[in-house]
Design a protein around this motif. Structure first.
Motif, PDB file in Angstrom:
ATOM      1  N   ILE A 248     -10.872  36.490  10.612  1.00 47.01           N
ATOM      2  CA  ILE A 248     -10.680  37.015   9.258  1.00 47.01           C
ATOM      3  C   ILE A 248     -11.975  37.583   8.714  1.00 47.01           C
ATOM      4  N   TRP A 249     -13.096  36.893   8.947  1.00 45.41           N
ATOM      5  CA  TRP A 249     -14.361  37.357   8.397  1.00 45.41           C
ATOM      6  C   TRP A 249     -14.949  38.537   9.162  1.00 45.41           C
ATOM      7  N   ILE A 250     -14.611  38.693  10.426  1.00 43.17           N
ATOM      8  CA  ILE A 250     -15.007  39.916  11.134  1.00 43.17           C
ATOM      9  C   ILE A 250     -14.306  41.116  10.510  1.00 43.17           C
ATOM     10  N   THR A 253     -15.746  41.862   7.042  1.00 42.82           N
ATOM     11  CA  THR A 253     -17.068  42.483   7.119  1.00 42.82           C
ATOM     12  C   THR A 253     -16.962  43.955   7.497  1.00 42.82           C
ATOM     13  N   LEU A 254     -16.083  44.269   8.434  1.00 40.96           N
ATOM     14  CA  LEU A 254     -15.897  45.670   8.828  1.00 40.96           C
ATOM     15  C   LEU A 254     -15.394  46.512   7.663  1.00 40.96           C
ATOM     16  N   VAL A 255     -14.557  45.932   6.819  1.00 36.09           N
ATOM     17  CA  VAL A 255     -14.003  46.666   5.678  1.00 36.09           C
ATOM     18  C   VAL A 255     -15.032  46.810   4.568  1.00 36.09           C
ATOM     19  N   GLY A 261     -26.709  49.758   9.629  1.00 44.81           N
ATOM     20  CA  GLY A 261     -27.767  48.788   9.904  1.00 44.81           C
ATOM     21  C   GLY A 261     -27.333  47.378   9.526  1.00 44.81           C
ATOM     22  N   GLY A 262     -26.596  47.277   8.401  1.00 44.59           N
ATOM     23  CA  GLY A 262     -26.099  45.977   7.980  1.00 44.59           C
ATOM     24  C   GLY A 262     -25.108  45.402   8.977  1.00 44.59           C
ATOM     25  N   LEU A 263     -24.228  46.258   9.502  1.00 40.83           N
ATOM     26  CA  LEU A 263     -23.257  45.803  10.498  1.00 40.83           C
ATOM     27  C   LEU A 263     -23.943  45.344  11.787  1.00 40.83           C
ATOM     28  N   LYS A 264     -24.949  46.091  12.216  1.00 42.63           N
ATOM     29  CA  LYS A 264     -25.685  45.695  13.424  1.00 42.63           C
ATOM     30  C   LYS A 264     -26.354  44.340  13.227  1.00 42.63           C
TER      31      LYS A 264
END
Length: 301
Positions: A248-250, A253-255, A261-264
């Motif tokens: 759920i948190w993945i 986070t993607l949304v 840079g934050g995603l990496k």
């Protein structure tokens, strides 16, 4: 009337990194103006010397100052204060306050004392956080989808900026998870408290004025938030719920995250959480999962 007859003995703990001397001065002055004086005040310099004015403030109660050589993070610095209070063994409740917060009202410690006097199984009390204009950010309301910061009652979490902790509860469940350094340490403690049968209460009548901020202001935010979320689930959730929570948190986070840079950094922290040990595994009981769900926040959200 003796202190014991009046109610639980309340201490105040403040941890500072030494970069907010004016704010610390204002906070400690607001503590000194409380209509019920704290039995003890512990001030921790977290990897820094404490400002010289601390010794000149004329604070009420017994004042203890501690300087540690390195920055231990939010939970590690608070543990220094809790360890000293545990050794002294003469208070029942500790109020922990962010060093850039402010107690606007003079009756905060009295209200805290009365809440704990009324309920021996009250473990944690979360304060309402509002900026200088009286606005509470939505992320500071401890309920899923909640918009009304004035609605109090039992909850599943609390805010680190301003809260009170029962010393008997801490003796039972343990202190802050120091290895987290920053992020999700409140959830870890709240889940342990609820699993042990203690109540976590949000009391909007207890106000801590605090500047409006974003957690992403910290350079380590994305990495540490992801790492600690993995550690949190590994430490506290029953095995079947771990992939549900993290999945759920993945997706969330993607949304939500607009920065590449934050995603990496987030996924790097996620991998670190899987790779590195995050502390002792003591999963909550299924009846605690149900209790959290009934309180409005199942431990997969």
């Amino acid at each position: 009337m003796s202190q014991a007859e009046e109610g639980p003995r309340v201490a105040v703990a403040v941890v500072t990194m030494g970069n907010r001397p004016a704010e610390v001065d204002a906070l400690l002055t607001s503590v000194a103006k409380q209509d019920v004086a704290p039995a003890r005040i512990v001030i921790v310099g977290n990897g820094c010397p404490l400002p010289e004015f601390v010794a000149r403030l004329g604070l009420p109660g017994q004042v203890t100052t501690i300087e540690v050589d390195e920055n231990l993070g939010c939970p590690g610095g608070r543990n220094v204060a809790l360890q000293r209070l545990s050794e002294l063994a003469d208070v029942d409740v500790v109020v922990e306050l962010d060093d850039d917060g402010l107690l606007v009202d003079a009756d905060v410690l009295r209200k805290v004392r009365d809440l704990y006097a009324a309920d021996p199984r009250l473990g944690i009390v979360g304060f309402r956080i509002a900026d200088e204009n009286g606005e509470t950010q939505r992320r500071h309301v401890p309920r899923v989808g909640a918009k009304d910061p004035m609605r109090g009652g039992p909850v599943t979490g609390f805010l680190g900026g301003g809260h009170a902790l029962s010393m008997p509860m801490l003796a039972e469940i343990g202190d802050w998870p120091a290895e987290f350094f920053f992020a999700h340490e409140e959830t870890d403690m709240a889940w342990r408290a609820i699993d042990a049968g203690w109540t976590v209460l949000y009391e909007p009548g207890l106000l801590l004025q605090h500047p409006k901020t974003s957690p992403a202001r910290h350079a380590i935010y994305y990495r540490v938030t992801a790492r600690n979320r993995v550690w949190l689930t590994r430490r506290r959730l029953p095995l079947p719920l771990i992939p549900v929570h993290l999945g759920i948190w993945i997706l969330a986070t993607l949304v939500r995250t607009r920065s590449i840079g934050g995603l990496k950094a987030w996924f790097g922290g996620f991998a670190e959480g899987l790779r590195e040990p995050g502390g002792e595994r003591r999963p909550m009981r299924w009846r605690t999962v149900w209790r959290l769900t009934r309180l409005g926040r199942p431990p997969v959200i």
